[in-house]
Structures are given as structure tokens and as C-alpha cells.
Design a protein around this motif. Structure first.
Motif, PDB file in Angstrom:
ATOM      1  N   VAL A 111       0.826  -1.309   0.010  1.00  0.00           N
ATOM      2  CA  VAL A 111      -0.053   0.087  -0.084  1.00  0.00           C
ATOM      3  C   VAL A 111       0.851   1.265   0.114  1.00  0.00           C
ATOM      4  CG1 VAL A 111      -1.729   1.303   1.404  1.00  0.00           C
ATOM      5  CG2 VAL A 111      -1.926  -1.117   1.119  1.00  0.00           C
ATOM      6  N   SER A 112       1.843   1.279   0.842  1.00  0.00           N
ATOM      7  CA  SER A 112       2.790   2.500   0.915  1.00  0.00           C
ATOM      8  C   SER A 112       3.694   2.749  -0.409  1.00  0.00           C
ATOM      9  CB  SER A 112       3.779   2.241   2.024  1.00  0.00           C
ATOM     10  OG  SER A 112       4.669   1.083   1.770  1.00  0.00           O
ATOM     11  N   ASN A 113       3.688   1.725  -1.347  1.00  0.00           N
ATOM     12  CA  ASN A 113       4.337   1.938  -2.620  1.00  0.00           C
ATOM     13  C   ASN A 113       3.359   1.870  -3.724  1.00  0.00           C
ATOM     14  OD1 ASN A 113       7.435   1.883  -1.978  1.00  0.00           O
ATOM     15  ND2 ASN A 113       6.572   0.210  -0.746  1.00  0.00           N
ATOM     16  N   ALA A 114       2.036   2.069  -3.446  1.00  0.00           N
ATOM     17  CA  ALA A 114       0.933   1.906  -4.533  1.00  0.00           C
ATOM     18  C   ALA A 114       1.077   0.740  -5.345  1.00  0.00           C
ATOM     19  CB  ALA A 114       0.938   3.389  -5.231  1.00  0.00           C
ATOM     20  N   MET A 115       1.461  -0.312  -4.734  1.00  0.00           N
ATOM     21  CA  MET A 115       1.585  -1.526  -5.604  1.00  0.00           C
ATOM     22  C   MET A 115       0.611  -2.817  -5.288  1.00  0.00           C
ATOM     23  SD  MET A 115       5.790  -1.717  -5.489  1.00  0.00           S
ATOM     24  CE  MET A 115       5.520  -3.390  -6.300  1.00  0.00           C
ATOM     25  N   LEU A 116      -0.363  -2.499  -4.297  1.00  0.00           N
ATOM     26  CA  LEU A 116      -1.460  -3.400  -4.069  1.00  0.00           C
ATOM     27  C   LEU A 116      -2.443  -3.353  -5.005  1.00  0.00           C
ATOM     28  CD1 LEU A 116      -2.381  -5.437  -2.101  1.00  0.00           C
ATOM     29  CD2 LEU A 116      -3.727  -3.582  -0.963  1.00  0.00           C
ATOM     30  N   GLU A 117      -2.491  -4.144  -5.855  1.00  0.00           N
ATOM     31  CA  GLU A 117      -3.324  -4.116  -7.301  1.00  0.00           C
ATOM     32  C   GLU A 117      -4.779  -4.075  -7.108  1.00  0.00           C
ATOM     33  OE1 GLU A 117      -3.771  -7.080 -11.224  1.00  0.00           O
ATOM     34  OE2 GLU A 117      -2.652  -7.717  -9.708  1.00  0.00           O
ATOM     35  N   GLY A 118      -5.328  -3.253  -7.682  1.00  0.00           N
ATOM     36  CA  GLY A 118      -6.594  -3.001  -7.585  1.00  0.00           C
ATOM     37  C   GLY A 118      -7.317  -2.101  -6.385  1.00  0.00           C
ATOM     38  N   TRP A 119      -6.313  -1.822  -5.559  1.00  0.00           N
ATOM     39  CA  TRP A 119      -6.641  -0.921  -4.368  1.00  0.00           C
ATOM     40  C   TRP A 119      -5.827   0.371  -4.123  1.00  0.00           C
ATOM     41  CZ3 TRP A 119     -10.767  -2.778  -1.689  1.00  0.00           C
ATOM     42  CH2 TRP A 119     -11.169  -4.247  -1.744  1.00  0.00           C
ATOM     43  N   ALA A 120      -6.322   1.338  -3.380  1.00  0.00           N
ATOM     44  CA  ALA A 120      -5.710   2.415  -3.464  1.00  0.00           C
ATOM     45  C   ALA A 120      -5.795   2.993  -1.904  1.00  0.00           C
ATOM     46  CB  ALA A 120      -6.198   3.526  -4.071  1.00  0.00           C
ATOM     47  N   PHE A 121      -4.749   3.439  -1.368  1.00  0.00           N
ATOM     48  CA  PHE A 121      -4.707   3.907   0.204  1.00  0.00           C
ATOM     49  C   PHE A 121      -5.420   4.970   0.429  1.00  0.00           C
ATOM     50  CE2 PHE A 121      -2.740   6.579   3.489  1.00  0.00           C
ATOM     51  CZ  PHE A 121      -2.841   5.697   4.767  1.00  0.00           C
ATOM     52  N   ALA A 122      -6.527   4.897   1.404  1.00  0.00           N
ATOM     53  CA  ALA A 122      -7.135   6.132   1.794  1.00  0.00           C
ATOM     54  C   ALA A 122      -6.812   6.701   3.264  1.00  0.00           C
ATOM     55  CB  ALA A 122      -8.715   5.808   1.896  1.00  0.00           C
ATOM     56  N   ASP A 123      -6.425   5.726   4.279  1.00  0.00           N
ATOM     57  CA  ASP A 123      -6.348   6.402   5.555  1.00  0.00           C
ATOM     58  C   ASP A 123      -5.606   5.168   6.312  1.00  0.00           C
ATOM     59  OD1 ASP A 123      -6.064   7.997   7.818  1.00  0.00           O
ATOM     60  OD2 ASP A 123      -8.118   8.185   8.357  1.00  0.00           O
ATOM     61  N   SER A 124      -5.278   5.487   7.532  1.00  0.00           N
ATOM     62  CA  SER A 124      -4.830   4.559   8.610  1.00  0.00           C
ATOM     63  C   SER A 124      -4.794   5.291   9.846  1.00  0.00           C
ATOM     64  CB  SER A 124      -3.433   3.782   8.304  1.00  0.00           C
ATOM     65  OG  SER A 124      -3.190   3.039   9.122  1.00  0.00           O
ATOM     66  N   ARG A 125      -5.207   4.595  11.038  1.00  0.00           N
ATOM     67  CA  ARG A 125      -4.995   5.196  12.224  1.00  0.00           C
ATOM     68  C   ARG A 125      -3.859   4.370  13.217  1.00  0.00           C
ATOM     69  NH1 ARG A 125     -10.669   6.054  15.108  1.00  0.00           N
ATOM     70  NH2 ARG A 125      -9.137   6.876  16.834  1.00  0.00           N
ATOM     71  N   SER A 126      -3.047   3.513  12.509  1.00  0.00           N
ATOM     72  CA  SER A 126      -2.126   2.766  13.056  1.00  0.00           C
ATOM     73  C   SER A 126      -0.958   2.769  12.276  1.00  0.00           C
ATOM     74  CB  SER A 126      -2.499   1.204  13.236  1.00  0.00           C
ATOM     75  OG  SER A 126      -3.057   0.531  12.245  1.00  0.00           O
ATOM     76  N   LEU A 127      -0.533   3.806  11.570  1.00  0.00           N
ATOM     77  CA  LEU A 127       0.735   3.840  10.880  1.00  0.00           C
ATOM     78  C   LEU A 127       2.005   3.327  11.339  1.00  0.00           C
ATOM     79  CD1 LEU A 127       0.449   6.920   8.242  1.00  0.00           C
ATOM     80  CD2 LEU A 127       0.268   4.546   7.870  1.00  0.00           C
ATOM     81  N   MET A 128       2.218   3.831  12.669  1.00  0.00           N
ATOM     82  CA  MET A 128       3.380   3.280  13.626  1.00  0.00           C
ATOM     83  C   MET A 128       3.451   1.913  13.722  1.00  0.00           C
ATOM     84  SD  MET A 128       5.507   5.862  13.601  1.00  0.00           S
ATOM     85  CE  MET A 128       6.698   4.936  14.569  1.00  0.00           C
ATOM     86  N   GLY A 129       2.128   1.424  13.975  1.00  0.00           N
ATOM     87  CA  GLY A 129       2.119  -0.052  14.370  1.00  0.00           C
ATOM     88  C   GLY A 129       2.484  -0.769  13.163  1.00  0.00           C
ATOM     89  N   PHE A 130       1.995  -0.462  12.137  1.00  0.00           N
ATOM     90  CA  PHE A 130       2.719  -1.074  10.791  1.00  0.00           C
ATOM     91  C   PHE A 130       3.935  -0.830  10.590  1.00  0.00           C
ATOM     92  CE2 PHE A 130      -1.983  -0.887   9.019  1.00  0.00           C
ATOM     93  CZ  PHE A 130      -2.335  -2.237   8.647  1.00  0.00           C
TER      94      PHE A 130
END
Length: 338
Positions: A111-130
Motif C-alpha cells: 500500500v505504501s508503494n501504491a503496488m496493491l493491485e486493484g486498491w488505493a490507500f485512503a487512511d490509517s490510524r495505526s501507521l506506526m503500528g504497521f
């Protein structure tokens, strides 16, 4: 010293009687800071009062709310989130080193590299957890990948799961989804199978889908294959008891696809074991990370997300057209005969 007088022990400010039996207005110890004309106390107000005596010099600035934590979320935070929007809760089970955390890290990196085919990032409330679980995948030694991309999951609270939040947009229909993904240690699954301990997994009763993550290398090994398949059967039996008849969709996620495709003997035995237990499950092969050119890192992750949230549904017509009929008031009779 008391208010209105600098003589020790005098209470003229409260009683109006001078301790030296003098006239309070002419006493040599009389002070003017807290008394007004006639010896009466001047009411000091918080906003400055009549003369501003005793009021704060500056107003206290309005404090801004602190930034919310972006580490793993507690069940209470996820529950509050579910009260405001639709959230897809996923249960993730699997033995230690089966690849659960690797799947989560791979989703984040794709997701962070825009490489998840068919999906786009919108938001996350746990970025530091990832970021915490994916940090090991970035520490390469002289261009060589590390032996282990993720670290073993340790819980700060042995009884409470930590959730990772991710909001995605499906490009095919523009649907926005919120995923709550728990990062659980494999020991929780081991104890669920061995001793039926499920108190820490109560959140899974709100899950729409469950990932049963299996190590593909164990399924490829003839000596370990049957034991792992039997454990999967025992695990789904525990889930049947937990959900008491109502079961979410179950997906068997086989990792390490980069080490080879799941052989027919293993997949047929696994499907037969699930069928014998009365469970319908989709078997998916993924490769969160890969050392082989033929299989790219993140193989199957997009399909896994798609299976988790369900197929895209066609959008209904907001106001479908219908042929007009003579003698019928169309507006009042709209959809009345349907």
C-alpha cells in the motif's frame, strides 16, 4: 498576616473587628489592598472584578487536543470506530512462524508503494503500528535480504489484542472499506487448539472473515503435512464451538508460495479435512516476501483482501425508469406494486 491587616493574628478582613481594638479605618496596621471604603471587603472576581485586584494577568490559552496514538489500537478504540462507520474486523489465526505478521507487513509495504493491485490507500490510524512490524524488512545487509523479515509478535498485554487499521478504496467500484487486522502471537492459536482457551479471542465474534494462516513449507513436507492438516481440523472445530453455529467466512492462507506451488496431494487432503468438519473455506496461496524472480513479493495479497471484503456488488439505479400507465398517478403509486 490576614487580608486587610498586616498585624499578626488580626482577622479584621473576616470579622471587621480590629485585634488592637482600634478603628479599622485609622489603624496603623490597616492595609488598602483587600479593603474598600468603610472597611468592607471588595469582591474580587475572576475576570478582574471592580478594580481587577487579584485577577490573572493573562488569560490561560486554550489547549489543543494532542495527536492520537498511531500504534496498534485497543479493542475499545475499534469499537468506537465501528459505532461511526462500517468496519470489517478480521480474525487472524496461525501457529508461530506461520507468516501472520509477514502478511500484515506485506500489505503495508504494498500500500505504501501504491503496488496493491486493484486498491488505493485512503487512511490509517495505526501507521506506526504497521511501521513497527515492517521495519525489519528494510534492514538489509549489503544488498542481501535479512534471514527473517519480521520479528516475533509480543503483546504488552497478554489478554488484549492489538489492532491495525487500514482504509482502502477499491478501484473497480470506488467502495471504501475499513479493515481492523489483529496482530496476534501464534501462541494464542496454539493454546486455543490445545486447551480451548478462547477468552482472549472474544473479539472474533464480531469478525466477518477469519484467516487461518499455514506455513506452506510444512504442507510441502510429507513428514509434517498430515500433522498440520489435523491441527487445522482441530482449530476449525474450536471455532465452531466459539461461534455456536454462526461462523464467518474462513480463508486458509498458505504462505511461502515463492518456495513452490501447493501440491495437489496437500490441497486435496486439506480440502477433504475441512469438508469432513463441515467447513467451507477458500484456500489461497500468498507470498508476502519472495527471493525468487518468478514469484513477486506480495503475490496473492490483493486476492486475499478481495476475498475478505467480498465481491463487488453492482450499484442499483437510484430512480429506475418504468413505463407509464394510463389512469395511474405515477408519483403516488411509485413502487407501491413492487
Amino acid at each position: 498576616m490576614t487580608s486587610g491587616c498586616n498585624f499578626e493574628g488580626c482577622t479584621v478582613g473576616e470579622t471587621g473587628v480590629c485585634a488592637l481594638e482600634h478603628d479599622p479605618t485609622t489603624c496603623e496596621h490597616h492595609t488598602e489592598e483587600a479593603t474598600g471604603t468603610g472597611g468592607r471587603d471588595v469582591e474580587v472576581k475572576g475576570d478582574g472584578g471592580a478594580s481587577g485586584i487579584g485577577a490573572p494577568v493573562l488569560q490561560r490559552p486554550t489547549g489543543s487536543a494532542p495527536f492520537p496514538s498511531s500504534h496498534t489500537l485497543s479493542p475499545e478504540v475499534v469499537s468506537d470506530m465501528m459505532a461511526s462507520r462500517y468496519v470489517t474486523v478480521v480474525g487472524i489465526l496461525g501457529d508461530p512462524d506461520s507468516g501472520k505478521t509477514a502478511c500484515l507487513a506485506s500489505i503495508y509495504l504494498l500500500v505504501s508503494n501504491a503496488m496493491l493491485e486493484g486498491w488505493a490507500f485512503a487512511d490509517s490510524r495505526s501507521l506506526m503500528g504497521f511501521e513497527d512490524i515492517a521495519r525489519g524488512a528494510r534492514d538489509w545487509n549489503a544488498g542481501n535480504p535479512p534471514d527473517q523479515m519480521t520479528v516475533h509478535t509480543d503483546m504488552s498485554d497478554d489478554r488484549r489484542p492489538g489492532f491495525l487499521h487500514l482504509r482502502l478504496v477499491r478501484k473497480s467500484d470506488g467502495r471504501r472499506i475499513d479493515l481492523a487486522l489483529p496482530d496476534l502471537p501464534g501462541e494464542w492459536t496454539t493454546k486455543l487448539v490445545a486447551s480451548a482457551r478462547s477468552d482472549r479471542l472474544e473479539f472474533m465474534k464480531a469478525a466477518e472473515a477469519i484467516w487461518v494462516v499455514l506455513d506452506g513449507r510444512a504442507l510441502a513436507d510429507k513428514e509434517r503435512r498430515q500433522a498440520l492438516i489435523l491441527r487445522v481440523g482441530q482449530l476449525v472445530e474450536r471455532l465452531k464451538i466459539m461461534f455456536d453455529g454462526r461462523r464467518p467466512r474462513i480463508m486458509v492462507v498458505v504462505t511461502h508460495r515463492d518456495d513452490g506451488e501447493l501440491v495437489e496431494a496437500a490441497s486435496s487432503r486439506l480440502a477433504a479435512e475441512l469438508d469432513r468438519r463441515g467447513i467451507e473455506a477458500r484456500i489461497l496461496q500468498v507470498a508476502p516476501f519472495s527471493n525468487h524472480v518468478d514469484v513477486k513479493a506480495g503475490f496473492g495479497i490483493s486476492d486475499l483482501i478481495g476475498e475478505t471484503v467480498g465481491v463487488a456488488r453492482p450499484m442499483p439505479d437510484f430512480w429506475p425508469t418504468s413505463p407509464s400507465r394510463d389512469g395511474v398517478r405515477s408519483f403516488l403509486g411509485y413502487r407501491r406494486d413492487r
